[in-house]
Structures are given as structure tokens and as C-alpha cells.
Design a protein around this motif. Structure first.
Motif, PDB file in Angstrom:
ATOM      1  N   SER A  16      63.964  45.566  58.585  1.00  0.00           N
ATOM      2  CA  SER A  16      63.020  45.954  59.544  1.00  0.00           C
ATOM      3  C   SER A  16      63.628  47.036  60.469  1.00  0.00           C
ATOM      4  O   SER A  16      64.601  47.681  60.260  1.00  0.00           O
ATOM      5  CB  SER A  16      63.304  44.513  60.538  1.00  0.00           C
ATOM      6  N   ILE A  18      64.446  50.139  62.765  1.00  0.00           N
ATOM      7  CA  ILE A  18      65.198  51.575  62.401  1.00  0.00           C
ATOM      8  C   ILE A  18      65.654  51.669  60.952  1.00  0.00           C
ATOM      9  O   ILE A  18      65.421  52.406  60.655  1.00  0.00           O
ATOM     10  CB  ILE A  18      65.931  51.533  63.529  1.00  0.00           C
ATOM     11  N   ASP A  64      76.144  39.353  55.049  1.00  0.00           N
ATOM     12  CA  ASP A  64      76.309  39.480  56.261  1.00  0.00           C
ATOM     13  C   ASP A  64      77.364  40.545  56.687  1.00  0.00           C
ATOM     14  O   ASP A  64      78.451  40.359  56.267  1.00  0.00           O
ATOM     15  CB  ASP A  64      76.769  38.082  56.876  1.00  0.00           C
ATOM     16  N   VAL A  65      77.013  41.390  57.426  1.00  0.00           N
ATOM     17  CA  VAL A  65      78.100  42.784  57.675  1.00  0.00           C
ATOM     18  C   VAL A  65      79.219  42.331  58.532  1.00  0.00           C
ATOM     19  O   VAL A  65      80.201  43.076  58.393  1.00  0.00           O
ATOM     20  CB  VAL A  65      77.431  43.800  58.160  1.00  0.00           C
ATOM     21  N   ASN A  91      73.819  50.417  60.187  1.00  0.00           N
ATOM     22  CA  ASN A  91      72.647  50.286  61.516  1.00  0.00           C
ATOM     23  C   ASN A  91      72.578  48.687  61.830  1.00  0.00           C
ATOM     24  O   ASN A  91      72.174  48.579  62.929  1.00  0.00           O
ATOM     25  CB  ASN A  91      71.280  50.866  60.608  1.00  0.00           C
ATOM     26  N   TYR A 164      76.778  43.500  74.134  1.00  0.00           N
ATOM     27  CA  TYR A 164      76.203  44.598  73.470  1.00  0.00           C
ATOM     28  C   TYR A 164      76.655  45.822  73.971  1.00  0.00           C
ATOM     29  O   TYR A 164      76.994  46.767  72.983  1.00  0.00           O
ATOM     30  CB  TYR A 164      74.572  44.671  73.649  1.00  0.00           C
ATOM     31  N   LYS A 168      78.724  48.743  71.466  1.00  0.00           N
ATOM     32  CA  LYS A 168      78.368  49.873  71.291  1.00  0.00           C
ATOM     33  C   LYS A 168      79.228  51.161  71.741  1.00  0.00           C
ATOM     34  O   LYS A 168      79.476  52.071  71.378  1.00  0.00           O
ATOM     35  CB  LYS A 168      76.991  50.470  71.704  1.00  0.00           C
ATOM     36  N   GLY A 195      67.670  55.446  72.257  1.00  0.00           N
ATOM     37  CA  GLY A 195      67.206  54.811  73.466  1.00  0.00           C
ATOM     38  C   GLY A 195      66.045  54.129  73.239  1.00  0.00           C
ATOM     39  O   GLY A 195      66.562  53.071  72.294  1.00  0.00           O
ATOM     40  N   ILE A 197      63.409  51.984  71.341  1.00  0.00           N
ATOM     41  CA  ILE A 197      62.559  52.433  70.129  1.00  0.00           C
ATOM     42  C   ILE A 197      61.925  51.167  69.947  1.00  0.00           C
ATOM     43  O   ILE A 197      62.517  49.981  69.915  1.00  0.00           O
ATOM     44  CB  ILE A 197      63.721  52.871  68.829  1.00  0.00           C
ATOM     45  N   THR A 199      60.688  48.291  68.201  1.00  0.00           N
ATOM     46  CA  THR A 199      61.085  47.488  66.818  1.00  0.00           C
ATOM     47  C   THR A 199      61.426  45.990  67.354  1.00  0.00           C
ATOM     48  O   THR A 199      61.252  45.711  68.655  1.00  0.00           O
ATOM     49  CB  THR A 199      62.865  48.032  66.384  1.00  0.00           C
ATOM     50  N   ASN A 202      63.691  44.414  70.749  1.00  0.00           N
ATOM     51  CA  ASN A 202      63.248  44.635  72.239  1.00  0.00           C
ATOM     52  C   ASN A 202      61.826  44.558  72.375  1.00  0.00           C
ATOM     53  O   ASN A 202      61.108  45.049  73.384  1.00  0.00           O
ATOM     54  CB  ASN A 202      63.889  46.003  72.589  1.00  0.00           C
TER      55      ASN A 202
HETATM   56  P1  NAD Z   1      66.000  45.080  64.192  1.00  0.00           P
HETATM   57  O1  NAD Z   1      66.134  43.634  64.817  1.00  0.00           O
HETATM   58  O2  NAD Z   1      64.643  45.699  63.851  1.00  0.00           O
HETATM   59  O3  NAD Z   1      67.128  45.609  63.094  1.00  0.00           O
HETATM   60  C1  NAD Z   1      68.400  44.951  63.177  1.00  0.00           C
HETATM   61  C2  NAD Z   1      68.587  44.581  61.627  1.00  0.00           C
HETATM   62  O4  NAD Z   1      70.004  44.043  61.576  1.00  0.00           O
HETATM   63  C3  NAD Z   1      67.782  43.546  61.219  1.00  0.00           C
HETATM   64  O5  NAD Z   1      67.057  43.862  60.128  1.00  0.00           O
HETATM   65  C4  NAD Z   1      68.684  42.166  61.081  1.00  0.00           C
HETATM   66  O6  NAD Z   1      68.245  41.413  59.904  1.00  0.00           O
HETATM   67  C5  NAD Z   1      69.950  43.131  60.600  1.00  0.00           C
HETATM   68  N1  NAD Z   1      70.997  42.412  61.045  1.00  0.00           N
HETATM   69  C6  NAD Z   1      71.282  41.506  62.135  1.00  0.00           C
HETATM   70  N2  NAD Z   1      72.505  40.730  61.818  1.00  0.00           N
HETATM   71  C7  NAD Z   1      73.119  41.257  60.497  1.00  0.00           C
HETATM   72  C8  NAD Z   1      74.083  40.874  59.783  1.00  0.00           C
HETATM   73  N3  NAD Z   1      75.153  39.844  60.456  1.00  0.00           N
HETATM   74  N4  NAD Z   1      74.299  41.486  58.587  1.00  0.00           N
HETATM   75  C9  NAD Z   1      73.421  42.182  58.010  1.00  0.00           C
HETATM   76  N5  NAD Z   1      72.341  42.502  58.825  1.00  0.00           N
HETATM   77  C10 NAD Z   1      72.032  42.124  60.014  1.00  0.00           C
HETATM   78  O7  NAD Z   1      66.097  46.187  65.590  1.00  0.00           O
HETATM   79  P2  NAD Z   1      66.442  47.766  65.529  1.00  0.00           P
HETATM   80  O8  NAD Z   1      65.848  48.183  66.832  1.00  0.00           O
HETATM   81  O9  NAD Z   1      65.643  48.410  64.395  1.00  0.00           O
HETATM   82  O10 NAD Z   1      67.967  47.768  65.457  1.00  0.00           O
HETATM   83  C11 NAD Z   1      68.731  48.697  64.524  1.00  0.00           C
HETATM   84  C12 NAD Z   1      69.876  49.205  65.035  1.00  0.00           C
HETATM   85  O11 NAD Z   1      69.580  50.019  66.142  1.00  0.00           O
HETATM   86  C13 NAD Z   1      70.890  48.274  66.003  1.00  0.00           C
HETATM   87  O12 NAD Z   1      72.104  48.560  65.668  1.00  0.00           O
HETATM   88  C14 NAD Z   1      70.398  48.310  67.263  1.00  0.00           C
HETATM   89  O13 NAD Z   1      71.410  47.878  68.018  1.00  0.00           O
HETATM   90  C15 NAD Z   1      70.304  49.826  67.498  1.00  0.00           C
HETATM   91  N6  NAD Z   1      69.646  50.180  68.696  1.00  0.00           N
HETATM   92  C16 NAD Z   1      67.961  49.952  68.557  1.00  0.00           C
HETATM   93  C17 NAD Z   1      67.474  50.104  69.725  1.00  0.00           C
HETATM   94  C18 NAD Z   1      65.960  50.047  70.110  1.00  0.00           C
HETATM   95  O14 NAD Z   1      65.602  50.228  71.102  1.00  0.00           O
HETATM   96  N7  NAD Z   1      65.165  49.219  69.030  1.00  0.00           N
HETATM   97  C19 NAD Z   1      68.041  51.102  70.829  1.00  0.00           C
HETATM   98  C20 NAD Z   1      69.500  51.531  70.455  1.00  0.00           C
HETATM   99  C21 NAD Z   1      70.041  51.050  69.306  1.00  0.00           C
END
Ligand code: NAD
Length: 266
Positions: A16, A18, A64-65, A91, A164, A168, A195, A197, A199, A202
Motif C-alpha cells: 500500500s 508509498i 513481519d519486519v 519502508n 513514532y 524516526k 512530509g 503524503i 496514504t 494518515n
Molecule cells: P501505509 O500504511 O500505506 O504503509 C505502511 C506499510 O507498512 C503497510 O503496507 C503495512 O502493511 C506495512 N507494515 C506495517 N507493519 C508491518 C510489519 N510488521 N511488517 C511488514 N510490513 C508492515 O502508509 P505509508 O504512508 O505508505 O507509510 C510508508 C512509510 O512512510 C512509513 O514508514 C511511514 O512512517 C512513512 N511516512 C509516511 C508519511 C505520510 O504522510 N504518509 C509521512 C512520513 C513518513
């Protein structure tokens, strides 16, 4: 032009958001891609189908990472399928929000376990393979590339989200420290700090016009980001075009870290 032709990339949490956008973009640049998922296998399989229908090469692997055995098994399966790894994108991440005094140890450990320990476990497995294999002439001038997905919250404190922000902030020094240690092996390590994004992580912050308007007060450039904003940069960071970029955090946030509250004299 396929900037990642013949390389193999693992993007954690790429069913899903990013991660999905980065996996699709890297496949379009010629990389073999592992779509790692935690719980949503059908979405991961759909992304695999999308990539293969475009003539690319991808497989889905559940793991599970935050669990060492899962991570080792995932790398083992990747090596069976593609032989090696050239690009790791750390990611996978999540939020478990609570006010500080109400935050449970479980909320804390879950977020640190996935967002920080998960990045350590995957980076370690990738680094071992990069060192074992070294540079492959004609494929990339580096022996391997690691991209850590951090957040503007590696520098912006975030009340109500201390687990969180701590995870980070930890990613920032994990990235820089391994960048220092792995450079002699020609392994490049960098972060992207997104920043806001759009998805699933959020959705409540942008899903209705009122929330989006409030969020835009924090973004000088005047729009909420989309996953492709991050994917385009990730492809560049993974490619030889950025070969002298090492140990850096690339902040991609429409200016969120420019302290917009100070506009008009603060
Ligand atoms: P998202 O929820 O779509 O993606 C997160 C993904 O991580 C999901 O596919 C989820 O299944 C996976 N995940 C969660 N726990 C896991 C685990 N234990 N093992 C493997 N996979 C796991 O949200 P996103 O916004 O695409 O987030 C991706 C990254 O970007 C994250 O690290 C998030 O912190 C970072 N980020 C997002 C934003 C934003 O605004 N969307 C901003 C800053 C940073």
C-alpha cells in the motif's frame, strides 16, 4: 531509459501507500521487485500482477519486519527467486498514537519494533549480502543501496506521537551510522523524510476538505504530497545518478520543515 535494469529491489511494507508507489516505479525502471506485505496478501498479489502485466518481474513475500526469523526467511526467499539484492527500501511503518501519559508499553514497543528494529534487521541482512557479493560490473557502481524511509518527524517533535517521533529520530542515526560503517564496501545508505503524503496511514488528516485545509496550513507549497513524489526520489537515490549522495536525508515535504508558523513575523 531503465535506470535500475538487472537490479533486484526489496521494498518492505509495499502492499500500500508509498511502498507500493516505490515498488511500481522501481519495476518500471527495470528492477526485479519483492513486494513485502504484512497482512494484505491480496493487495500484494495485485501489485505483482500489475508489474508483470507491464512486462516487469515481481514476487510477493509475507514477513513481519520486526521479527528476525521472518526477515531472514524473506531474504532467503528473495535470493532463491532473484539470486541477490541490490536495493533495499526500508519502508514498513505504522503509528499507534496516544497522549504521552496514556501510552502503553505495548504502543511504544510495537512502533519501535516495526519502524526502527525492522529497519535494523533488514539493513543488516542486505548489508551482509552486499559485502559478500561486492560490486557487479555493468549493474551498478555501488555494491548496494539502502534507502530508509524516515519522516519529517526525525526532526520535528510530535506531541501525541512520541513513539513514532522517537522511532524516526532513531532511523536518522541508524542510517548515518551504518552509512559511515558501510561506505568502504561501496554500499550507499540514505534516507527519505516525507512530509504529509496521502496514504492510508494518515487518511484522517486529509480525507475531508476541512481536515485537508488545516493540514495545508503546515505546507508552504500548498498541496498535500502523493506517493509518486516519494517514488520518483527513491528511484533516483537507488540509481547511479546519485552515486555521490551518501549518509543524507532527503526531505520531501512541500516546505513543512521551513517553520511555516513564522511566516508574517511568527
Ligand atoms: P501505509 O500504511 O500505506 O504503509 C505502511 C506499510 O507498512 C503497510 O503496507 C503495512 O502493511 C506495512 N507494515 C506495517 N507493519 C508491518 C510489519 N510488521 N511488517 C511488514 N510490513 C508492515 O502508509 P505509508 O504512508 O505508505 O507509510 C510508508 C512509510 O512512510 C512509513 O514508514 C511511514 O512512517 C512513512 N511516512 C509516511 C508519511 C505520510 O504522510 N504518509 C509521512 C512520513 C513518513
Amino acid at each position: 531509459m531503465q535506470r535500475l535494469k538487472g537490479q533486484s529491489a526489496l521494498v518492505t511494507g509495499s502492499s500500500s501507500g508509498i511502498g507500493k508507489a516505490m515498488a511500481l516505479a522501481m519495476a518500471r525502471e527495470g528492477a526485479n521487485v519483492v513486494i513485502n506485505f504484512h497482512s494484505n496478501e491480496s493487495s500484494a498479489q495485485q501489485i505483482v500482477e500489475e508489474i508483470t502485466s507491464e512486462g516487469g518481474n515481481a514476487i510477493a513475500i509475507g514477513a513481519d519486519v520486526s521479527k528476525e526469523a521472518d526477515v531472514k526467511r524473506m531474504f532467503g526467499r528473495m535470493f532463491e527467486a532473484f539470486g541477490t539484492i541490490d536495493i533495499l527500501v526500508n519502508n514498513a511503518g505504522l503509528q499507534k498514537d496516544a497522549s504521552f501519559v496514556d501510552m502503553t508499553l505495548d504502543d511504544w514497543e510495537k512502533v519501535i519494533g516495526i519502524n526502527l528494529t525492522g529497519q535494523f534487521l533488514c539493513a543488516r541482512e542486505a548489508a551482509k549480502e552486499f559485502i559478500r557479493r561486492g560490486v557487479v560490473e555493468g549493474r551498478s557502481v555501488a555494491a548496494g543501496k539502502i534507502i530508509c524511509i524516515s519522516s519529517v518527524h526525525e526532526v520535528i517533535p510530535w506531541a501525541g506521537h512520541v513513539n513514532y517521533a522517537a522511532s524516526k529520530g532513531g532511523v536518522m542515526l541508524l542510517m548515518k551510522s551504518i552509512a559511515q560503517e558501510l561506505a568502504p564496501y561501496k554500499i550507499r545508505v540514505n534516507s527519505i523524510a516525507p512530509g504529509a503524503i496521502k496514504t492510508p496511514i494518515n487518511r484522517s488528516a486529509w480525507a475531508d476538505p476541512e481536515s485537508e485545509k488545516k493540514l495545508l496550513e503546515l505546507i508552504p507549497y500548498g498541496r498535500v504530497g502523493v506517493p509518486e513524489d516519494i517514488a520518483n526520489a527513491a528511484v533516483w537515490l537507488a540509481s547511479d545518478d546519485s552515486d555521490y549522495v551518501h549518509g543524507e536525508t532527503l526531505v520531501i515535504d512541500g516546505g513543512m520543515t521551513l517553520y511555516p508558523g513564522f511566516v508574517g513575523n511568527g
